[in-house]
Write an enzyme that holds these catalytic residues in place. Sequence first.
Site, mmCIF file in Angstrom:
data_model
loop_
_atom_site.group_PDB
_atom_site.id
_atom_site.type_symbol
_atom_site.label_atom_id
_atom_site.label_comp_id
_atom_site.label_asym_id
_atom_site.label_seq_id
_atom_site.Cartn_x
_atom_site.Cartn_y
_atom_site.Cartn_z
ATOM 1 N N LYS A 27 0.831 -1.209 0.000
ATOM 2 C CA LYS A 27 0.000 0.000 0.000
ATOM 3 C C LYS A 27 0.871 1.268 0.000
ATOM 4 O O LYS A 27 0.611 2.232 -0.734
ATOM 5 C CB LYS A 27 -0.932 -0.014 1.216
ATOM 6 C CG LYS A 27 -1.641 1.302 1.490
ATOM 7 C CD LYS A 27 -2.520 1.715 0.301
ATOM 8 C CE LYS A 27 -2.887 3.174 0.354
ATOM 9 N NZ LYS A 27 -4.105 3.476 0.991
ATOM 10 N N CYS B 205 -3.384 11.039 2.097
ATOM 11 C CA CYS B 205 -2.723 9.778 1.718
ATOM 12 C C CYS B 205 -1.370 10.003 1.068
ATOM 13 O O CYS B 205 -0.335 9.710 1.646
ATOM 14 C CB CYS B 205 -3.629 9.005 0.769
ATOM 15 S SG CYS B 205 -5.313 8.890 1.363
HETATM 16 N N1 SAJ Z 1 -2.362 15.208 -8.315
HETATM 17 C C1 SAJ Z 1 -1.650 16.005 -9.193
HETATM 18 N N2 SAJ Z 1 -1.437 15.553 -10.459
HETATM 19 C C2 SAJ Z 1 -1.901 14.343 -10.893
HETATM 20 C C3 SAJ Z 1 -2.611 13.535 -9.989
HETATM 21 C C4 SAJ Z 1 -2.828 13.989 -8.698
HETATM 22 O O1 SAJ Z 1 -1.219 17.113 -8.856
HETATM 23 O O2 SAJ Z 1 -1.668 14.006 -12.073
HETATM 24 C C5 SAJ Z 1 -2.589 15.684 -6.922
HETATM 25 C C6 SAJ Z 1 -4.066 15.858 -6.563
HETATM 26 O O3 SAJ Z 1 -4.520 17.114 -6.980
HETATM 27 C C7 SAJ Z 1 -4.025 15.704 -5.060
HETATM 28 C C8 SAJ Z 1 -2.922 14.651 -4.853
HETATM 29 O O4 SAJ Z 1 -2.150 14.670 -6.041
HETATM 30 O O5 SAJ Z 1 -3.620 16.898 -4.425
HETATM 31 C C9 SAJ Z 1 -3.425 13.260 -4.587
HETATM 32 O O6 SAJ Z 1 -4.566 12.966 -5.403
HETATM 33 P P1 SAJ Z 1 -4.812 11.530 -6.073
HETATM 34 O O7 SAJ Z 1 -6.074 11.601 -6.820
HETATM 35 O O8 SAJ Z 1 -3.606 11.101 -6.809
HETATM 36 O O9 SAJ Z 1 -4.889 10.526 -4.856
HETATM 37 P P2 SAJ Z 1 -5.705 10.485 -3.467
HETATM 38 O O10 SAJ Z 1 -4.786 10.979 -2.399
HETATM 39 O O11 SAJ Z 1 -7.034 11.100 -3.565
HETATM 40 O O12 SAJ Z 1 -5.909 8.896 -3.316
HETATM 41 C C10 SAJ Z 1 -4.756 8.067 -3.308
HETATM 42 C C11 SAJ Z 1 -4.976 6.914 -4.297
HETATM 43 N N3 SAJ Z 1 -3.730 6.178 -4.491
HETATM 44 C C12 SAJ Z 1 -3.238 5.961 -5.737
HETATM 45 O O13 SAJ Z 1 -3.767 6.352 -6.742
HETATM 46 C C13 SAJ Z 1 -1.989 5.168 -5.808
HETATM 47 C C14 SAJ Z 1 -6.075 5.987 -3.777
HETATM 48 O O14 SAJ Z 1 -6.208 4.846 -4.619
HETATM 49 C C15 SAJ Z 1 -5.736 5.551 -2.345
HETATM 50 O O15 SAJ Z 1 -6.762 4.705 -1.813
HETATM 51 C C16 SAJ Z 1 -5.646 6.796 -1.494
HETATM 52 O O16 SAJ Z 1 -4.558 7.593 -1.998
HETATM 53 C C17 SAJ Z 1 -5.386 6.378 -0.061
HETATM 54 O O17 SAJ Z 1 -6.334 6.443 0.739
HETATM 55 O O18 SAJ Z 1 -4.281 5.947 0.250
#
Ligand code: SAJ
Length: 432
Positions: free
Chosen positions: A217, A271
Amino acid sequence: MTCENNEDGGINVGYKKVCIMGLGYIGLPTAAVLAKQGHDVIGVDVRSHVVETINRGEIHIHEPGLGELVNEVVKAGKLKASLQPEEADIFFICVPTPINEDKSPDLSYVRTASQAIRPYVRKGCLIILESTSPPKTTADVVVSHAVNEEWQVGEDIFVSHCPERVLPGKILREVVENDRIIGGVTPRCTDLTAAFYEGFVTGAVYRTTAITAEMTKLVENAYRDVNIAFANELSMLAAGFGADAHEVIKLANRHPRVDILTPGPGVGGHCISVDPWFLVHASPKDTPLIHCARMVNDSKPEFVVDQVLAYASQLDYPKVGCLGLTYKADVDDLRESPSYCIVRALIEADVAEVVACDPYVKPAEVPGVTLVGLSEATHDCDIVVLLTDHEIFRNLPVAMLLGKKVVDTRGIWRDQMAGAAAPIDRYAARAA
Ligand code: SAJ
């Protein structure tokens, strides 16, 4: 009913009494889905307003479809919220695992939840830790605090880690459809836990050890953090050259083996901005890349603040409209949000009147921030800063931004702007 073998040696996975510790973004959807499946679920939270809200059939968070489902299962008597745990067959621990100031893991919520269920755990019960946790937490923290030391784990009691993997905004679908990693403290714990998940998950269920599940994870989120850091680093590099990073990435991604993520104002949420630190803290000398990615992503809000201040310095106490405060699009979660951090830094700089617009946020949640409607945050402002790409902002006609200084941290308006009649000053040149 417990999780011990049934008479023919198979695993009894009939309807259970389930007790879920923590009714946040993971615990509440899990509780609602299990209740809908027919299990009797008691959800436990230390916040009395959360317990009262859920028992009225309402919810305290924004997540598509969740309100309707919770209302249905509460009315049907299958889900009840409480401040206290009760005896059950299966216990879920879905509590926060934040980091301390020094970036070390704060496992106090896991410890407290484990201690709280201990008087209610009977022989034959299954305890599942879903909270994202550093390696060894299941065996060292949950077992030692929740389990009677005279019992044998894997024979008298069963304990596993099954890390949650859902994406906020899509939780109800992903809680059922995602593949799951099940890591038991012993193989028997793994098998019992996997059998239970196979009853409500449509994705594949993979069996492994607790330590491997914990590490898997953390690796998933560290992988995403490293990849976002690469995109964010490029965005800062491109600005120095006066190039549009979003265009560079879009073109680079036309290569068959390149797939760069999208830069933004930084990385937030509970996360991805937190979990990689568990690996860095556990083994600093083996994690230079993961550590560096964290530093790059954490430096991005300051870069955006500098971009806005560069524009503001060209005007006489301008009005700055900030669009979005939550950590990502179409969620109501402000935890570790770079957007919120940028708005607070701009207010603190005191070189402009700063207003913000976010349909998912209530004024009481952001003290000191002036929340306004979309028209005031765009039409009435000299500088418009797009921070969180909520749908409502994506659909904004860019004609509304003509003549304004615009900092579009997510690149959501770039295609529309390329076709706009009059030029829009999009980026404060870093070198200037
Ligand atoms: N972000 C960017 N650019 C991107 C993608 C995301 O700047 O291309 C930013 C988002 O705006 C945000 C952060 O990254 O601030 C995280 O967003 P996210 O959508 O990537 O992820 P989370 O934190 O909402 O959810 C993640 C997910 N993990 C992965 O995709 C590997 C989710 O599947 C997990 O269950 C979750 O963390 C968790 O609870 O751990």
